[in-house]
Write a protein that holds these residues in place. Sequence first.
Motif, PDB file in Angstrom:
ATOM      1  N   ASN A 339     -12.690  -9.947   2.614  1.00 40.18           N
ATOM      2  CA  ASN A 339     -12.483  -9.048   1.484  1.00 40.18           C
ATOM      3  C   ASN A 339     -10.989  -8.832   1.276  1.00 40.18           C
ATOM      4  OD1 ASN A 339     -15.244  -8.696   1.079  1.00 40.18           O
ATOM      5  ND2 ASN A 339     -15.334  -7.003   2.543  1.00 40.18           N
ATOM      6  N   PRO A 340     -10.546  -8.720   0.040  1.00 41.57           N
ATOM      7  CA  PRO A 340      -9.103  -8.564  -0.199  1.00 41.57           C
ATOM      8  C   PRO A 340      -8.582  -7.227   0.299  1.00 41.57           C
ATOM      9  CG  PRO A 340     -10.335  -8.257  -2.233  1.00 41.57           C
ATOM     10  CD  PRO A 340     -11.320  -8.745  -1.214  1.00 41.57           C
ATOM     11  N   ILE A 341      -7.306  -7.209   0.693  1.00 40.24           N
ATOM     12  CA  ILE A 341      -6.619  -5.962   1.045  1.00 40.24           C
ATOM     13  C   ILE A 341      -6.150  -5.338  -0.265  1.00 40.24           C
ATOM     14  CG2 ILE A 341      -4.650  -4.961   2.250  1.00 40.24           C
ATOM     15  CD1 ILE A 341      -4.773  -7.402   4.161  1.00 40.24           C
ATOM     16  N   LEU A 342      -6.608  -4.129  -0.540  1.00 35.61           N
ATOM     17  CA  LEU A 342      -6.331  -3.485  -1.828  1.00 35.61           C
ATOM     18  C   LEU A 342      -5.487  -2.232  -1.629  1.00 35.61           C
ATOM     19  CD1 LEU A 342      -9.879  -3.775  -3.464  1.00 35.61           C
ATOM     20  CD2 LEU A 342      -7.956  -5.358  -3.652  1.00 35.61           C
ATOM     21  N   PHE A 343      -4.735  -1.908  -2.661  1.00 35.67           N
ATOM     22  CA  PHE A 343      -3.895  -0.709  -2.668  1.00 35.67           C
ATOM     23  C   PHE A 343      -4.485   0.254  -3.691  1.00 35.67           C
ATOM     24  CE2 PHE A 343      -1.354  -4.137  -1.029  1.00 35.67           C
ATOM     25  CZ  PHE A 343      -0.666  -3.541   0.032  1.00 35.67           C
ATOM     26  N   THR A 344      -5.234   1.222  -3.183  1.00 37.76           N
ATOM     27  CA  THR A 344      -6.049   2.068  -4.045  1.00 37.76           C
ATOM     28  C   THR A 344      -5.525   3.493  -4.192  1.00 37.76           C
ATOM     29  OG1 THR A 344      -7.453   2.705  -2.161  1.00 37.76           O
ATOM     30  CG2 THR A 344      -8.117   0.758  -3.423  1.00 37.76           C
ATOM     31  N   GLN A 345      -4.430   3.799  -3.523  1.00 40.68           N
ATOM     32  CA  GLN A 345      -3.930   5.173  -3.571  1.00 40.68           C
ATOM     33  C   GLN A 345      -3.565   5.566  -5.003  1.00 40.68           C
ATOM     34  OE1 GLN A 345      -0.570   5.917  -1.060  1.00 40.68           O
ATOM     35  NE2 GLN A 345      -0.464   8.092  -1.542  1.00 40.68           N
ATOM     36  N   LYS A 389      -7.031   8.760 -15.508  1.00 45.93           N
ATOM     37  CA  LYS A 389      -7.581   9.979 -14.904  1.00 45.93           C
ATOM     38  C   LYS A 389      -9.106   9.899 -14.813  1.00 45.93           C
ATOM     39  CE  LYS A 389      -4.015  13.411 -16.017  1.00 45.93           C
ATOM     40  NZ  LYS A 389      -3.734  14.660 -16.768  1.00 45.93           N
ATOM     41  N   SER A 390      -9.726   9.308 -15.825  1.00 47.42           N
ATOM     42  CA  SER A 390     -11.195   9.242 -15.840  1.00 47.42           C
ATOM     43  C   SER A 390     -11.745   8.264 -14.819  1.00 47.42           C
ATOM     44  CB  SER A 390     -11.685   8.842 -17.233  1.00 47.42           C
ATOM     45  OG  SER A 390     -11.315   7.507 -17.537  1.00 47.42           O
ATOM     46  N   ARG A 391     -10.874   7.460 -14.206  1.00 44.97           N
ATOM     47  CA  ARG A 391     -11.331   6.536 -13.176  1.00 44.97           C
ATOM     48  C   ARG A 391     -11.825   7.275 -11.934  1.00 44.97           C
ATOM     49  NH1 ARG A 391     -13.247   2.114 -13.440  1.00 44.97           N
ATOM     50  NH2 ARG A 391     -12.355   1.359 -11.481  1.00 44.97           N
ATOM     51  N   LEU A 432      -3.387   0.312 -10.633  1.00 46.04           N
ATOM     52  CA  LEU A 432      -4.623   1.096 -10.563  1.00 46.04           C
ATOM     53  C   LEU A 432      -5.696   0.525 -11.486  1.00 46.04           C
ATOM     54  CD1 LEU A 432      -3.295   4.772 -10.504  1.00 46.04           C
ATOM     55  CD2 LEU A 432      -4.389   3.529  -8.627  1.00 46.04           C
ATOM     56  N   ALA A 433      -5.270   0.143 -12.696  1.00 48.20           N
ATOM     57  CA  ALA A 433      -6.230  -0.338 -13.684  1.00 48.20           C
ATOM     58  C   ALA A 433      -6.932  -1.616 -13.232  1.00 48.20           C
ATOM     59  CB  ALA A 433      -5.526  -0.571 -15.017  1.00 48.20           C
ATOM     60  N   LEU A 434      -6.243  -2.467 -12.464  1.00 56.91           N
ATOM     61  CA  LEU A 434      -6.847  -3.734 -12.039  1.00 56.91           C
ATOM     62  C   LEU A 434      -8.023  -3.547 -11.089  1.00 56.91           C
ATOM     63  CD1 LEU A 434      -3.897  -6.250 -11.591  1.00 56.91           C
ATOM     64  CD2 LEU A 434      -5.708  -6.283 -13.289  1.00 56.91           C
ATOM     65  N   SER A 482      -1.862  -8.013  -5.377  1.00 58.91           N
ATOM     66  CA  SER A 482      -2.907  -7.924  -4.341  1.00 58.91           C
ATOM     67  C   SER A 482      -4.195  -7.390  -4.940  1.00 58.91           C
ATOM     68  CB  SER A 482      -2.441  -7.020  -3.196  1.00 58.91           C
ATOM     69  OG  SER A 482      -1.346  -7.584  -2.507  1.00 58.91           O
ATOM     70  N   ASN A 483      -4.103  -6.369  -5.776  1.00 58.09           N
ATOM     71  CA  ASN A 483      -5.296  -5.784  -6.393  1.00 58.09           C
ATOM     72  C   ASN A 483      -5.963  -6.750  -7.366  1.00 58.09           C
ATOM     73  OD1 ASN A 483      -4.806  -3.500  -4.942  1.00 58.09           O
ATOM     74  ND2 ASN A 483      -4.472  -2.149  -6.686  1.00 58.09           N
ATOM     75  N   ALA A 484      -5.201  -7.678  -7.914  1.00 57.16           N
ATOM     76  CA  ALA A 484      -5.794  -8.661  -8.825  1.00 57.16           C
ATOM     77  C   ALA A 484      -6.865  -9.492  -8.121  1.00 57.16           C
ATOM     78  CB  ALA A 484      -4.709  -9.577  -9.392  1.00 57.16           C
ATOM     79  N   PHE A 485      -6.781  -9.611  -6.799  1.00 61.45           N
ATOM     80  CA  PHE A 485      -7.774 -10.383  -6.050  1.00 61.45           C
ATOM     81  C   PHE A 485      -9.068  -9.600  -5.814  1.00 61.45           C
ATOM     82  CE2 PHE A 485      -4.115 -13.035  -5.269  1.00 61.45           C
ATOM     83  CZ  PHE A 485      -4.661 -14.307  -5.243  1.00 61.45           C
TER      84      PHE A 485
END
Length: 645
Positions: A339-345, A389-391, A432-434, A482-485
């Motif tokens: 699984n990809p390493i994601l930056f979700t903060q 914000k709605s995410r 964030l959007a990705l 990274s999030n694109a993956f």
Amino acid sequence: MPEPVKLYVYDLSNGMAKQMSLQLTGRQIDGIWHTSIVVFGKEIFYGQGIDITAPGRSHHGNPLHIVDLGTTSIDEETFNEYLDEMREHYTADKYHLLDFNCNSFTNDCAAFLTGGSIPDFIKDLPSDFLSTPFGAALRPTIDAMYRRPGAMSPSQPTPATTTTPNPELAASILQAVAAQAQQGMAPASASTAPLQATESLVAPFHPVTNSASLQSLLRTHKAVVVNFSDLITCPPCRVIAPVYEQLAHEKGVKTNSGVGAAFAKIDLSTPSGKALGAEWSVRVMPTFMFFLDGKKISEMKGADANELRSQIDLLLFQAYPPHPHTSLSLPAMQSLSLNPILFTQVPALDTVTSKLASFIDSANWPPNVTQSQAEVKQVLSSAVLPYLKSRSNTPPASASPLMLTSWAKVTATLAQVLPLESLFPLVDMWRLALLDSNVATWCAGALQSALNTTPLIIFMTKVTSIASAPRAYLLTLLRLLSNAFSSSVLAPQLLLGQTRALMTAVLVPALLHDDAGVRTAAASLVFNAAAFLQKGRVDAVRSGGGSGKKDIEDEDWEVEIASAVVEAIDREKANEDVVHRLAACLGCLLRLSPFYESQMSSLLQVLQAKSILKSKLTPGGCGTNGVSKKEAKKLVEEIGDKLCP
């Protein structure tokens, strides 16, 4: 005098496939192709049986493409006799949208007339479609449209209703395409009764009715299985038929890996089938012949199901020998999550937007920029900020194409106006959007249709020098990539062509950056890219062999990345997490690599990769005591001992 042979190509979806395929299937499909053969001043096609009309005068209208198939020396009378014989084979009740359709007919005619075949992008469309999760889920629905009562029903994937993004839309598209495809020159019936098909056509078979079409099949497929049988007079043929169909489903060519055999049936009850049987000295029914690289390597007579399966497995083993790594015990690699390493903060979004607005206010706004400062800030505050914000809602909101188009235009404007050090808040918003699959799918489509105006391309091209790039911008860009993956639709786009070249130009020097945070983000990105490759290879091996996603496997690029990763591991003396991610990346690049024996193995020897990895486990190799985390230590040891020569 030679007669020209043309192929008329129509899109049964009327443009819907091109517009919607990427979103529905994760793969760009430009059309649902219907084809006709045009020769001797006539257009001939298969739908409600074989129909003939003047060129361009069928119910499909004007062709989208006209393909020159060459010329034929066969005279018109001989071709008409061939069509009369084909009418017994290409009947309305045998039509199947995927397995036995207009393209099967035109490919057969092309082989008879010219000895060639129709283009691969048309022939391979059914397997292309079925190799997607969406297509696999819809296969039972399509088969149900064409199956005659009592036909064999092979095991199928989960019904479409559980995986299709919009099952009602999918069903309506299928019905429209099927009706258009099988419509003949007579007015289409308004009946909604299921279309009929024979039992023999519920599997992915290649129709073969003459010697030329068989030779074409043998030229275009590495492994071929041919069944000579007569279901009318031969009871053993009827007994083995369902087994053969099931094996065709299981072991037919799979587009995502390119692995599998082509399966064909030759009906010995027809005149052309009898002629082929005589040509190949068939004296027993059923007879199965197995071909490798166009040459017959074995033959089986009779209806022994176990022997048939063994012969097909042996053929596939010879055609696609397993990778040497499949025999290695690699528990650490096998337990590694791909699984990809994601930056979700999520940062304080109001603060990020305010910071970006202050940069906009202080910017020198050139007069040739079409959007004003007020218009740009309006899009960000009234559309982008509320969406982000709605995410956090349950369920999270998804972005609309209209909003994304407006946001992309604003992004292009700001990239033109703002200095690099002022763009990082905008990059962070896209990061964030990705994580929204709709945004990732939209970006994938944008990469294919308008490469230079896509936000990802804009952000990467802004970096002309990693050494001089502001840390905040570079760090945020690496996290965005990274999030694109996170998207199986967008990820392959990052590993193709210009997009891959731009990403590599950012990634490779970032792996050696002075800043630990940048190195960590770069290590995450390079792992995500390698893990995506590895996932494709593992899936290919599980489905019958092969080397994974052939369209994104690139020997030169993978060698370049492996070299950079080994150097980065060698230089990393402080951060154990970075070493762990880089080692995992190296393992993914090496394990099951189609280039392991041709380049990777010798490269690792030259770079002394084994000793570099081993050094990370010793005191001072990485921190005071070397790599100490149990899972990282096991992974480094395993890659060094078993994957590095």
